[in-house]
Every structure is written in structure tokens, then in C-alpha cells.
Design an enzyme around this catalytic site. Structure first.
Site, mmCIF file in Angstrom:
data_model
loop_
_atom_site.group_PDB
_atom_site.id
_atom_site.type_symbol
_atom_site.label_atom_id
_atom_site.label_comp_id
_atom_site.label_asym_id
_atom_site.label_seq_id
_atom_site.Cartn_x
_atom_site.Cartn_y
_atom_site.Cartn_z
ATOM 1 N N GLU A 123 -29.495 17.207 27.449
ATOM 2 C CA GLU A 123 -29.589 16.970 28.896
ATOM 3 C C GLU A 123 -30.017 15.522 29.090
ATOM 4 O O GLU A 123 -31.108 15.141 28.634
ATOM 5 C CB GLU A 123 -30.601 17.899 29.578
ATOM 6 C CG GLU A 123 -30.148 19.335 29.683
ATOM 7 C CD GLU A 123 -31.072 20.200 30.536
ATOM 8 O OE1 GLU A 123 -31.698 19.700 31.497
ATOM 9 O OE2 GLU A 123 -31.166 21.397 30.208
ATOM 10 N N GLU A 141 -35.859 24.226 26.944
ATOM 11 C CA GLU A 141 -37.111 23.601 27.402
ATOM 12 C C GLU A 141 -38.313 24.554 27.306
ATOM 13 O O GLU A 141 -39.039 24.766 28.283
ATOM 14 C CB GLU A 141 -36.952 23.075 28.841
ATOM 15 C CG GLU A 141 -35.968 21.930 28.919
ATOM 16 C CD GLU A 141 -35.936 21.220 30.265
ATOM 17 O OE1 GLU A 141 -36.538 21.685 31.248
ATOM 18 O OE2 GLU A 141 -35.279 20.170 30.332
HETATM 19 O O1 AHR Z 1 -30.425 20.083 34.707
HETATM 20 C C1 AHR Z 1 -31.354 20.599 35.599
HETATM 21 C C2 AHR Z 1 -32.555 21.226 34.899
HETATM 22 O O2 AHR Z 1 -33.264 20.222 34.244
HETATM 23 C C3 AHR Z 1 -32.263 22.238 33.829
HETATM 24 O O3 AHR Z 1 -32.089 23.511 34.324
HETATM 25 C C4 AHR Z 1 -33.479 22.164 32.970
HETATM 26 O O4 AHR Z 1 -33.204 22.459 31.623
HETATM 27 C C5 AHR Z 1 -33.999 20.756 33.171
HETATM 28 O O5 AHR Z 1 -35.344 20.760 33.481
#
Ligand code: AHR
Length: 500
Positions: free
Chosen positions: A291, A172
Site C-alpha cells: 500500500e 496491518e
Molecule cells: O487504503 C486505505 C486503507 O489504508 C486500507 O484499508 C488500510 O490497509 C490502510 O490503513
């Protein structure tokens, strides 16, 4: 009048990518400590791995696990988690305002992944670090021996190289919250240089450049265009991250979250293909949706500690999922499968305790949240090729997405002719009768049909009662080449049909 779905075995999108059933373990909250790893727990093995958790991970059907973050990785020194445990340093984890004891590190994760039967997917720190440390970590993992880092691994007992194929180039990096966040140009250059150097050491790698942290990011679209303009030849995937939740009781919009995921993927693919065309490239960049989940970020559970309090493994992001959350998770999996031609990897974030399908109590049980069930059943039954279904159904109005179809569905067809159908009903107030036209398929019978729903879609599992609401049999019949069943309000279903 029932909704109709037509199943054409010739309408194949792509083979199911087994990596789409990946998950994610971050050093965050109790994801690792008292999650995967709890020495002294009655079910811990000699290495401290909770075998009750390992059993559930296998049952969940997870194929790939991304590690060690997440925001955590952008301040992580991977070598802290290697060598004799007693000599490992304790460090501040700035991302989650916690203390990282480093009792569990790379070697422990690789041993855990082997025990769980999952493919490891590692992330390098491009927040506080750069090319050199990424190369060190790669050398430690993938070089057989005879060099400083590979010999350090061997000295720790891992005589064979780990051979890790899939690597994320940071996490990210578009997010202002990220340690070392960069502009798209800065990150694209860094990703390109890091990838080139890593491939010089190991040409078999599959590398993931950071895409956007969400389709609502102000830089979404332009970020991917610039990053891929810099790094197109050097990477194989661009990542996508998305979290959804019910806002202010707007269940209808929440159940339509897949509409946003479709949009996200469509835009991402279009942007990658634009860079391909503009650069006269031949290869395609795939999407690693590494994610995704339901996450109630505004709730107290997600507020990190603050001030002088830097606890080890605090309870953080321990969302309790209800039936509606599980229907959304099932719907997002339908969406990921429908994009099988370009989404070739994905990770449910996360795996244990932290926005997770599996929960544990320290010294106590491990148990399944509602979201466990659609994931496990999809991972088990989605086999062969993904079919593009024609779905004709009424629409319902949502505040977030306008009018959306009440049903969403996808199917897979394996080499033996077995069809797995996955469906959600987004209606909050009524059941939806469904007819599936199977005449193109030949003779089939229903082998298994299950539905997840509850009169109260707000029902959540607990450690004391993890199973009152789970998948239950769904009545379904085939007559004259048509499959008939009824989806309750707010429901997810899986039907497996085999050749007669
Ligand atoms: O999954 C929780 C968080 O969400 C992670 O650390 C990050 O990559 C995202 O913002």
C-alpha cells in the site's frame, strides 16, 4: 550550472520486478461497486464489469491487484461472496461503517482480474478469523476439485483452479484501528502457523507477513524484528504501507516524500537482515510495499459514515489529485525502482475511486486523475535492469527532512540497450537544467521525452476536464554523449533513449 546525472550501465541494482506495478482493490467506498462493477452501466459487460474501467486499467499498466482489503479484510467472510448472488448475505462492514451486499466476491474478482490481465494477490482475514478459514479459501482457489470448497467453486462455473500464488497474511495487524489487531508476538505466531498450514496445501505459495502500517508507528522496527523472528522460515515477503500528503501548505516537504520511503525501506531491509543473521538463515526476505500513495486522510472525504447510517458503497476517500500529487507519485515510483534488489512487489493503493488514479461516475464516464500518468509511463517504460545513477545537484531546505537534493532520478536499461530515465524536480520556484552523461552507454537518440508539470501545481483533473494537463513533450538533445533538458519547477519527466 546544470545538475549532472551520470549513467553507468555497469551500475545495475537488479531486474525490474513487474510486480512493483501492482495496485489494490478493497471493498471500500466505490472501489468495487460503481467502480469496477456496475451492472446496467452503458459500458458494462454481461458480468457487470465496466469495460471503460477495464480499458483504463490496461492502459495504466497494472500488473498485480491485491484484494479484498485493506482494513475490510479483517472482518470479511470470504465465502459470503461465493455461490448464487441472490442467496448471498448482506453484512455490516465495520472497518468502513458500510453495508457489504456481497454481489461482487471472489469469483467475480478472479473473472475481473482475468479480463484485466492482472495477477491476483489475495489477503486472508487474520483479524476475526484464523488458520481454518484461510485454508478453506486456499482450497476454494487452488485445489482442482474433489473437495468441499473446490467443488463449490466448480459448481459456480470455475472448473479450473485459480492458482493464486501471492497471499497476504492479514492486513496491518499492528494498527490499533484494525479489527483483531495483535501484538507483534501474537501476530508473528499466527502468521507462522497460518503460513505453514497453507504451504501444506500448496507449496508454491508466496506469502507476505504484515510489516508496519507506516514508519511512524510506535512499534516500527521492533514489530518487524519480532514478527520475522517468529515467521522467518514461513514467509517470503514482509509488507510496508505508507501514505503521504501535503501538510499545511508545506509543498517542499511533500515533494521530498521519497526521502521517507527510502528510510522506511532501508530500515525494513536492515531489520529483516538482522533477523537473518541472528537466526543463521540463508534466504532473504523481500519487501512487498503493498500500500503506497498520496492520501489526504484528514479531509472530509475520508470520514466514514457513522451512527445508524450503514450505506452501500458511499463516496469515501475520493481524493482529487493535483499536479504536485502526481509528481510525488512519480517520485515514489523512482524510489521503489531504486530498491529493486529488495522491493519485489508493490501496490498503488488504490485503483478505482478510492485514493485512485482512475475515477468513475455512476452511469457516467471513467477518467484519469493526474497521478495516472507517471504510473502508466513508468509501468510501460521501466524494463530490463534498474541502474544506480550518480546524481549531483543542489539541495533545498525542507521542514520535514532537512536539506534534500532538488532532483531524484532512476533509470532502467533493457536488453536492446534502450534506456528509460525517470526524474523529478522538487524545486517549487525554479526550473532545473539537467545534463546526463551517457558516454558509458554508446550512441543513443531520444525516442520520447515527456514532462508533467503546470504553472499551477494545484491543478486537478475533473470528469469534465481530465486532460488539459497531462504529459507533454519535453525538449531534450544529445550532444557529445551528453543529454540536456530542463525540468520545470514541480515536475516529473520520462525520457526514453534508444540505440542509434
Ligand atoms: O487504503 C486505505 C486503507 O489504508 C486500507 O484499508 C488500510 O490497509 C490502510 O490503513
Amino acid at each position: 550550472m546544470s545538475s549532472t546525472i551520470t549513467c553507468d550501465p555497469g551500475a545495475r541494482i537488479a531486474p525490474v520486478a513487474q510486480r512493483v506495478f501492482g495496485s489494490f482493490v478493497e471493498h471500500l467506498g466505490r472501489g468495487v461497486y460503481t467502480g469496477l462493477y456496475e451492472p446496467g452501466h452503458p459500458r458494462a459487460d454481461a458480468r457487470g464489469f465496466r469495460t471503460d474501467v477495464l480499458d483504463l486499467v490496461r492502459e495504466l499498466g497494472v500488473t498485480t491487484v491485491r484484494y479484498p482489503g485493506g482494513n475490510f479484510v479483517s472482518g470479511y467472510r470470504w465465502e459470503d461472496g461465493t455461490g448464487p448472488v441472490a442467496q448471498r448475505p448482506r453484512r455490516l462492514d465495520l472497518a468502513w461503517h458500510s453495508t457489504e451486499p456481497n454481489e461482487f466476491g471472489l469469483d467475480e474478482f478472479m473473472a475481473w482480474a482475468h479480463a484485466a490481465g492482472v495477477e491476483p494477490m489475495l489477503a486472508v482475514n487474520l483479524g476475526t478469523r484464523g488458520i481454518e478459514q484461510a485454508l478453506d479459501m486456499l482450497e476454494y482457489c487452488n485445489i482442482a476439485g474433489g473437495t468441499a470448497w473446490s467443488d463449490r467453486r466448480r459448481a459456480g462455473g470455475a472448473t479450473q483452479p485459480y492458482g493464486v500464488r501471492m497471499w497476504c497474511l492479514g492486513n496491518e495487524m499492528d494498527g490499533p484501528w484494525q479489527i483483531g489487531a495483535r501484538t507483534a508476538h501474537e501476530y508473528g505466531r499466527l502468521a507462522s502457523r497460518t503460513a505453514k498450514a497453507m504451504r501444506m496445501m500448496d507449496p508454491r505459495l508466496e506469502l507476505v507477513a504484515c510489516g508496519s502500517s507506516g514508519s511512524g508507528m510506535p512499534t516500527f522496527g521492533e514489530w518487524e524484528r519480532e514478527v520475522l523472528t517468529q515467521a522467518y522460515d514461513d514467509v517470503d515477503f514482509v509488507s510496508a504501507h505508507a501514505y503521504y500528503c501535503e501538510h499545511d501548505g508545506d509543498l517542499a516537504s511533500f515533494l521530498a516524500s521519497g526521502v521517507n520511503m527510502d528510510y522506511f525501506i532501508d530500515c525494513l531491509v536492515a531489520t529483516a537482515d538482522h533477523v537473518r543473521a541472528a537466526g543463521k538463515k540463508t534466504k532473504r526476505i523481500d519487501v512487498s510495499f503493498d500500500e503506497w500513495n498520496v492520501w489526504y486522510q484528514h479531509r472530509a472525504e475520508s470520514v466514514p459514515p457513522s451512527g445508524d447510517d450503514w450505506p452501500v458503497a458511499p463516496r469515501l476517500l475520493e481524493d482529487r489529485y493535483n499536479v504536485a500529487d502526481a509528481v510525488v507519485v512519480g517520485g515514489l515510483l523512482i524510489c521503489l525502482l531504486r530498491h529493486a534488489d529488495r522491493v519485489r512487489a508493490a501496490c498503488l493503493a488504490q485503483l478505482v475511486n478510492v485514493i485512485a488514479p482512475i475515477m468513475t461516475e455512476p452511469g457516467g464516464p471513467a477518467w484519469r486523475q493526474t497521478t495516472f500518468h507517471p504510473f502508466a509511463l513508468t509501468a510501460r517504460h521501466a524494463r530490463g535492469d534498474v541502474l544506480n545513477l550518480s546524481v549531483r545537484c543542489p539541495e533545498l531546505a525542507t521542514a520535514a527532512f532537512g536539506d534534500v537534493p532538488v532532483l531524484d532520478a532512476v533509470a532502467t536499461l533493457d536488453d536492446d540497450g534502450a534506456l528509460a530515465l525517470f526524474v523529478i524536480n522538487r524545486r517549487t520556484d525554479a526550473a532545473e537544467p539537467v545534463t546526463v552523461d551517457l558516454r558509458g552507454l554508446g550512441g543513443h537518440r531520444v525516442e520520447q521525452a515527456v514532462v508533467l508539470s503546470n504553472p499551477d501545481p494545484g491543478w486537478s483533473a475533473t470528469a469534465a476536464d481530465p486532460s488539459s494537463v497531462g504529459p507533454r513533450p519535453l525538449t531534450a538533445q544529445i550532444e557529445d554523449g551528453h543529454l540536456h533538458f530542463t525540468m520545470p519547477a514541480v515536475s516529473w519527466a520520462m525520457l526514453r533513449l534508444v540505440r542509434e
